[in-house]
Design a protein around this motif. Structure first.
Motif, PDB file in Angstrom:
ATOM      1  N   UNK A  80       0.830  -1.206   0.000  1.00 59.55           N
ATOM      2  CA  UNK A  80       0.000   0.000   0.000  1.00 59.55           C
ATOM      3  C   UNK A  80       0.866   1.258   0.000  1.00 59.55           C
ATOM      4  N   UNK A 126       1.201   4.212  -2.801  1.00 56.15           N
ATOM      5  CA  UNK A 126       0.941   5.635  -2.550  1.00 56.15           C
ATOM      6  C   UNK A 126       2.092   6.486  -3.091  1.00 56.15           C
ATOM      7  N   UNK A 134      -5.237  13.901 -14.449  1.00 56.48           N
ATOM      8  CA  UNK A 134      -5.685  12.707 -13.740  1.00 56.48           C
ATOM      9  C   UNK A 134      -7.075  12.320 -14.235  1.00 56.48           C
ATOM     10  N   UNK A 155      -3.089  -5.152   0.304  1.00 56.18           N
ATOM     11  CA  UNK A 155      -2.567  -6.007   1.373  1.00 56.18           C
ATOM     12  C   UNK A 155      -3.661  -6.985   1.814  1.00 56.18           C
ATOM     13  N   UNK A 167      -6.301  -5.991   3.707  1.00 54.35           N
ATOM     14  CA  UNK A 167      -7.197  -5.038   4.373  1.00 54.35           C
ATOM     15  C   UNK A 167      -8.285  -4.596   3.401  1.00 54.35           C
ATOM     16  N   UNK A 204     -10.653  -2.646   3.752  1.00 59.47           N
ATOM     17  CA  UNK A 204     -10.935  -1.204   3.819  1.00 59.47           C
ATOM     18  C   UNK A 204     -10.080  -0.394   2.869  1.00 59.47           C
ATOM     19  N   UNK A 205      -8.952  -0.961   2.453  1.00 65.55           N
ATOM     20  CA  UNK A 205      -8.076  -0.230   1.525  1.00 65.55           C
ATOM     21  C   UNK A 205      -8.669  -0.141   0.120  1.00 65.55           C
ATOM     22  N   UNK A 263     -11.672   0.916  -0.836  1.00 65.25           N
ATOM     23  CA  UNK A 263     -12.298   2.230  -1.014  1.00 65.25           C
ATOM     24  C   UNK A 263     -11.245   3.345  -0.968  1.00 65.25           C
ATOM     25  N   UNK A 264     -10.262   3.191  -0.075  1.00 65.45           N
ATOM     26  CA  UNK A 264      -9.180   4.185   0.013  1.00 65.45           C
ATOM     27  C   UNK A 264      -8.459   4.303  -1.337  1.00 65.45           C
ATOM     28  N   UNK A 279     -10.607   5.999  -3.867  1.00 69.29           N
ATOM     29  CA  UNK A 279     -10.618   7.445  -3.610  1.00 69.29           C
ATOM     30  C   UNK A 279      -9.353   8.095  -4.163  1.00 69.29           C
ATOM     31  N   UNK A 280      -8.232   7.397  -4.051  1.00 71.32           N
ATOM     32  CA  UNK A 280      -6.977   7.943  -4.572  1.00 71.32           C
ATOM     33  C   UNK A 280      -6.923   7.900  -6.098  1.00 71.32           C
ATOM     34  N   UNK A 325     -16.831  -5.826  -2.554  1.00 70.40           N
ATOM     35  CA  UNK A 325     -16.399  -4.471  -2.180  1.00 70.40           C
ATOM     36  C   UNK A 325     -15.926  -3.691  -3.407  1.00 70.40           C
ATOM     37  N   UNK A 376     -18.913  -2.504  -5.101  1.00 65.54           N
ATOM     38  CA  UNK A 376     -19.567  -1.412  -4.370  1.00 65.54           C
ATOM     39  C   UNK A 376     -18.921  -0.064  -4.661  1.00 65.54           C
ATOM     40  N   UNK A 431      -0.065   5.315   7.678  1.00 62.97           N
ATOM     41  CA  UNK A 431      -0.873   4.087   7.551  1.00 62.97           C
ATOM     42  C   UNK A 431      -1.940   4.014   8.639  1.00 62.97           C
ATOM     43  N   UNK A 476     -10.567   4.662   6.981  1.00 63.97           N
ATOM     44  CA  UNK A 476     -11.338   3.436   6.707  1.00 63.97           C
ATOM     45  C   UNK A 476     -12.494   3.268   7.701  1.00 63.97           C
ATOM     46  N   UNK A 487     -15.194   5.465   6.682  1.00 63.44           N
ATOM     47  CA  UNK A 487     -15.894   4.932   5.503  1.00 63.44           C
ATOM     48  C   UNK A 487     -16.941   3.907   5.920  1.00 63.44           C
ATOM     49  N   UNK A 538      -1.979  13.546  -1.195  1.00 64.12           N
ATOM     50  CA  UNK A 538      -2.644  12.248  -0.984  1.00 64.12           C
ATOM     51  C   UNK A 538      -3.679  12.366   0.136  1.00 64.12           C
ATOM     52  N   UNK A 592      -6.630  14.353  -0.934  1.00 59.62           N
ATOM     53  CA  UNK A 592      -7.484  13.534  -1.804  1.00 59.62           C
ATOM     54  C   UNK A 592      -8.355  12.599  -0.973  1.00 59.62           C
ATOM     55  N   UNK A 593      -7.789  12.069   0.108  1.00 61.06           N
ATOM     56  CA  UNK A 593      -8.564  11.179   0.974  1.00 61.06           C
ATOM     57  C   UNK A 593      -9.598  11.937   1.804  1.00 61.06           C
TER      58      UNK A 593
END
Lengths: 324, 324
Positions: free
Chosen positions: A37, A41, A60, A89, A91, A93-94, A96-97, A100-101, A138, A141, B38, B45, B48, B97, B100-101
């Motif tokens: 991750x 980034x 972008x 990884x 996770x 939850x990453x 959606x993160x 978003x990025x 996910x 979604x 992190x 997350x 979210x 970054x 953006x989040x």
């Protein structure tokens, strides 16, 4: 409208200018092969710098509407994707993160078994794992497209069936045209396209009949046959152009940190590096050759436009936005 | 229009419902004290998940227009901020970054010296460091607001002067009203407000005259005096409400991982925990008390609206968007 469904160039101002010369309105660029991750980034950060440095050439890309904005302002919209799920990884939850990025495509595997599915080089194909099923939901979604370019057949067919939204094979060719492990059997292509998904044709020599010697006509005839077989609305280009990369990069792509041994992937001990691109597609300025080639095998203007960009545009418009 | 310029509650459905009962249209919530990048992403997350679980109560706030959207749909817009620059680590690329989040405020220091500036508890005040100057420029560029609530005086005045865009002290009070180390001298408040910045009044007892015993009238009279002195358009609320947090959290806020010793911050050995909030501001349902209190000291409808939300709304609208 010209959209390339996958490139992994060694980006520079020179290549950004070539994108403009080739009239490329959008390109999906790989920003992770084996990156964690945090490393991914850093790759987003690198692109932010380029967007700041070259605002007249690139922007972008987040939504299909950004392609129109790029066209109107004479720029190329850059969309991001990963060839491996390593950036998320373990996770969920990453997902959606990362969306978003700006991530819009994620392969569930890169050649090897992942936490989510099996890669096309494994001898056993588990299909979609327990975590893989959760990840597909996910990804659906949030609007992160499932890409199965480097996945095994059963895993790919299952992904197409389990996914509530269309999936993609961004860069590959039919196995019955060029029997590489990375190319796709007809039932795999059918599972992807029947569910509304996209198939992007690769110009990476290891995926071509006769490799670097493949002719433009052979390539375009293969596309025309696929149009008859699977429906032209599901087809696009995913050139897999790796322009200006040193051979250390193809080694990183193949070996990452997962082995201490060398792995030649689609190459071999006597040809370990990047293969030469065919003469008719050296870089982004050669999109005109593709256009001429497709016309040469009898495609209409509308069909050529669909394959070279229109189909990807429609797919981007439908699949990058969050599910309501 | 009611906007709280800072809270750090132990968030739950109960508190989200209290935000609605209190008519709070937007709140800036702290999601990092000492977290690495992190760890901060894990906090994004977590939010979210809450946005997914409670779509009728809360929504992610990114732009001032989201406050209007939240009002129209009967929800509270949640804006994110950090009380410390720890989430950007030593990497200037993380500023964009994090923006953006969804990050919209970042303090340059939390009590201690940081890579960027001096905290209000240090005996020496370096002012803005070499990296701090670069970070201010980058925060200006992307639209991440500089918050100096926990910074030392010289650092704060320099930040206000160096910044090309207005800065904020999201939560503090005047030192001449309550002489806490965290409260701000008049020349500090003047430097912030003269440059178009915002000053949010804290209801955290350690920042109040007579701490938990401070009366609503005393608090509102102090605000009215600040309006005369600095201009009402620069004033808002930053309640610093830490509702439902266990005392282990105030210890984390103060100690993080920077010391093995205990540090009582604004507390003391005999009163180490969170102080009791004043009776007139127990939770988000008490915004009506603030409204009555401000009217009670002679403010007009327009003035009350400005302090309780209108000023923050205007500030959000001007300062969260990237610089053109």
């Amino acid at each position: 409208m010209r959209i390339d469904g996958l490139q992994y160039a060694n980006w520079s101002e020179k290549i950004f200018r070539q994108l403009r010369e080739g009239g490329v309105d959008a390109v999906h660029v790989t920003i992770a092969y084996h990156e964690t991750f945090r490393e991914t980034v850093l790759n987003f950060e690198k692109w932010n710098r380029w967007f700041e440095q070259f605002p007249d050439l690139i922007m972008k890309g987040q939504w299909a509407s950004d392609i129109n904005k790029a066209r109107e302002t004479g720029r190329t919209a850059i969309f991001f994707g990963f060839q491996n799920p390593s950036p998320m990884e373990d996770d969920i939850g990453l997902i959606e993160i990362l969306h978003t990025l700006g991530a819009r495509f994620m392969q569930l595997t890169y050649n090897n078994q992942s936490l989510l599915a099996s890669g096309c080089y494994e001898s056993e194909d588990t299909g979609i794992t327990r975590m893989g099923r959760q990840v597909i939901k996910e990804m659906n979604r949030v609007g992160l497209v499932i890409d199965m370019s480097h996945s095994a057949d059963r895993s790919t067919i299952q992904a197409a069936d389990l996914s509530g939204r269309p999936i993609a094979v961004t860069h590959a060719n039919p196995f019955d045209w060029a029997p590489a492990l990375r190319n796709k059997k007809n039932d795999v292509i059918r599972a992807v396209t029947e569910n509304g998904g996209m198939f992007g044709f690769s110009i990476y020599p290891h995926h071509l009949k006769n490799k670097s010697d493949c002719t433009l006509q052979e390539f375009c005839e293969m596309i025309a046959r696929c149009a008859d077989r699977f429906g032209i609305e599901h087809l696009g280009i995913g050139s897999d152009l790796c322009q200006d990369q040193p051979d250390t990069i193809v080694e990183w792509m193949r070996v990452g940190r997962w082995t201490k041994d060398i792995d030649y992937g689609e190459g071999s001990a006597d040809k370990p590096g990047f293969p030469d691109m065919p003469a008719w597609f050296r870089d982004n300025r050669d999109f005109g050759n593709l256009e001429n080639g497709l016309r040469g095998v009898g495609m209409s203007d509308a069909e050529v436009t669909a394959v070279l960009g229109g189909n990807w545009h429609r797919f981007y418009a439908a699949n990058f936005i969050p599910q309501v």
